[in-house]
Write a protein that holds these residues in place. Structure first.
Motif, short mmCIF file in Angstrom:
data_model
loop_
_atom_site.label_atom_id
_atom_site.label_comp_id
_atom_site.label_asym_id
_atom_site.label_seq_id
_atom_site.Cartn_x
_atom_site.Cartn_y
_atom_site.Cartn_z
N UNK A 95 0.83 -1.21 0.00
CA UNK A 95 0.00 0.00 0.00
C UNK A 95 0.87 1.26 0.00
N UNK A 96 1.92 1.27 0.80
CA UNK A 96 2.80 2.44 0.86
C UNK A 96 3.52 2.62 -0.48
N UNK A 97 3.96 1.52 -1.07
CA UNK A 97 4.65 1.62 -2.36
C UNK A 97 3.76 2.19 -3.46
N UNK A 98 2.45 2.07 -3.31
CA UNK A 98 1.52 2.61 -4.29
C UNK A 98 1.28 4.11 -4.10
N UNK A 99 1.69 4.64 -2.95
CA UNK A 99 1.46 6.06 -2.64
C UNK A 99 2.40 6.96 -3.43
N UNK A 100 1.95 8.18 -3.63
CA UNK A 100 2.81 9.21 -4.22
C UNK A 100 3.87 9.60 -3.20
N UNK A 101 4.99 10.09 -3.65
CA UNK A 101 6.08 10.51 -2.77
C UNK A 101 5.59 11.51 -1.72
N UNK A 102 4.76 12.46 -2.12
CA UNK A 102 4.28 13.47 -1.17
C UNK A 102 3.49 12.82 -0.04
N UNK A 103 2.76 11.77 -0.32
CA UNK A 103 1.98 11.08 0.70
C UNK A 103 2.89 10.29 1.65
N UNK A 104 3.95 9.71 1.11
CA UNK A 104 4.93 9.03 1.96
C UNK A 104 5.61 10.02 2.89
N UNK A 105 5.97 11.18 2.34
CA UNK A 105 6.60 12.22 3.17
C UNK A 105 5.65 12.71 4.26
N UNK A 106 4.36 12.73 3.96
CA UNK A 106 3.37 13.13 4.97
C UNK A 106 3.31 12.10 6.10
N UNK A 107 3.41 10.81 5.79
CA UNK A 107 3.48 9.78 6.84
C UNK A 107 4.68 10.05 7.75
N UNK A 108 5.82 10.31 7.14
CA UNK A 108 7.05 10.57 7.89
C UNK A 108 6.88 11.81 8.76
N UNK A 109 6.31 12.87 8.19
CA UNK A 109 6.13 14.12 8.93
C UNK A 109 5.21 13.92 10.14
N UNK A 110 4.12 13.19 9.94
CA UNK A 110 3.19 12.95 11.06
C UNK A 110 3.85 12.13 12.16
N UNK A 111 4.67 11.15 11.78
CA UNK A 111 5.38 10.33 12.78
C UNK A 111 6.35 11.20 13.57
N UNK A 112 7.09 12.05 12.88
CA UNK A 112 8.04 12.94 13.56
C UNK A 112 7.31 13.86 14.52
N UNK A 113 6.17 14.38 14.10
CA UNK A 113 5.39 15.27 14.94
C UNK A 113 4.88 14.54 16.19
N UNK A 114 4.41 13.31 16.01
CA UNK A 114 3.94 12.49 17.14
C UNK A 114 5.09 12.17 18.08
N UNK A 115 6.26 11.87 17.53
CA UNK A 115 7.43 11.57 18.36
C UNK A 115 7.85 12.79 19.17
N UNK A 116 7.79 13.97 18.55
CA UNK A 116 8.12 15.21 19.26
C UNK A 116 7.20 15.45 20.44
N UNK A 117 5.92 15.14 20.28
CA UNK A 117 4.94 15.34 21.35
C UNK A 117 5.16 14.37 22.50
N UNK A 118 5.67 13.18 22.20
CA UNK A 118 5.84 12.17 23.25
C UNK A 118 7.12 12.35 24.05
N UNK A 119 8.00 13.22 23.61
CA UNK A 119 9.26 13.43 24.34
C UNK A 119 9.11 14.39 25.47
#
Length: 88
Positions: free
Chosen positions: A64-88
């Motif tokens: 499913x991820x491989x079918x995504x556009x690059x911008x959508x993959x980068x959005x997954x990464x951005x959301x994870x980084x944001x969530x990680x920042x909140x948990x620290x």
């Protein structure tokens, strides 16, 4: 546990895969033994992962991820980084 992951390669490209040993798999990519794609694009950095109970779930998510556009993959990464920042 099984994992679907995204690596950021030295050239800025993204690589998606799955494994049952995330630490070992990232190390393999960085030693040139991971995948043909990442071998010439080292070093790679783990920027995203998800955990799954079964291999089949991880492989389905990888597809499913491989079918995504690059911008959508980068959005997954951005959301994870944001969530990680909140948990620290």
């Amino acid at each position: 546990m099984n994992y679907t992951y995204i690596l950021k390669c030295k050239d800025g490209s993204l690589y998606t895969g799955w494994t049952n040993d995330l630490e070992q798999r990232v190390a393999a990519h960085n030693t040139g033994k991971g995948a043909k794609y990442t071998k010439a694009r080292r070093p790679v950095e783990l920027v995203y992962f998800e955990e799954f109970e079964t291999k089949e779930q991880a492989m389905k998510r990888e597809y499913a991820i491989k079918q995504m556009a690059r911008k959508d993959k980068l959005e997954l990464v951005r959301r994870k980084e944001k969530a990680d920042d909140r948990s620290e």
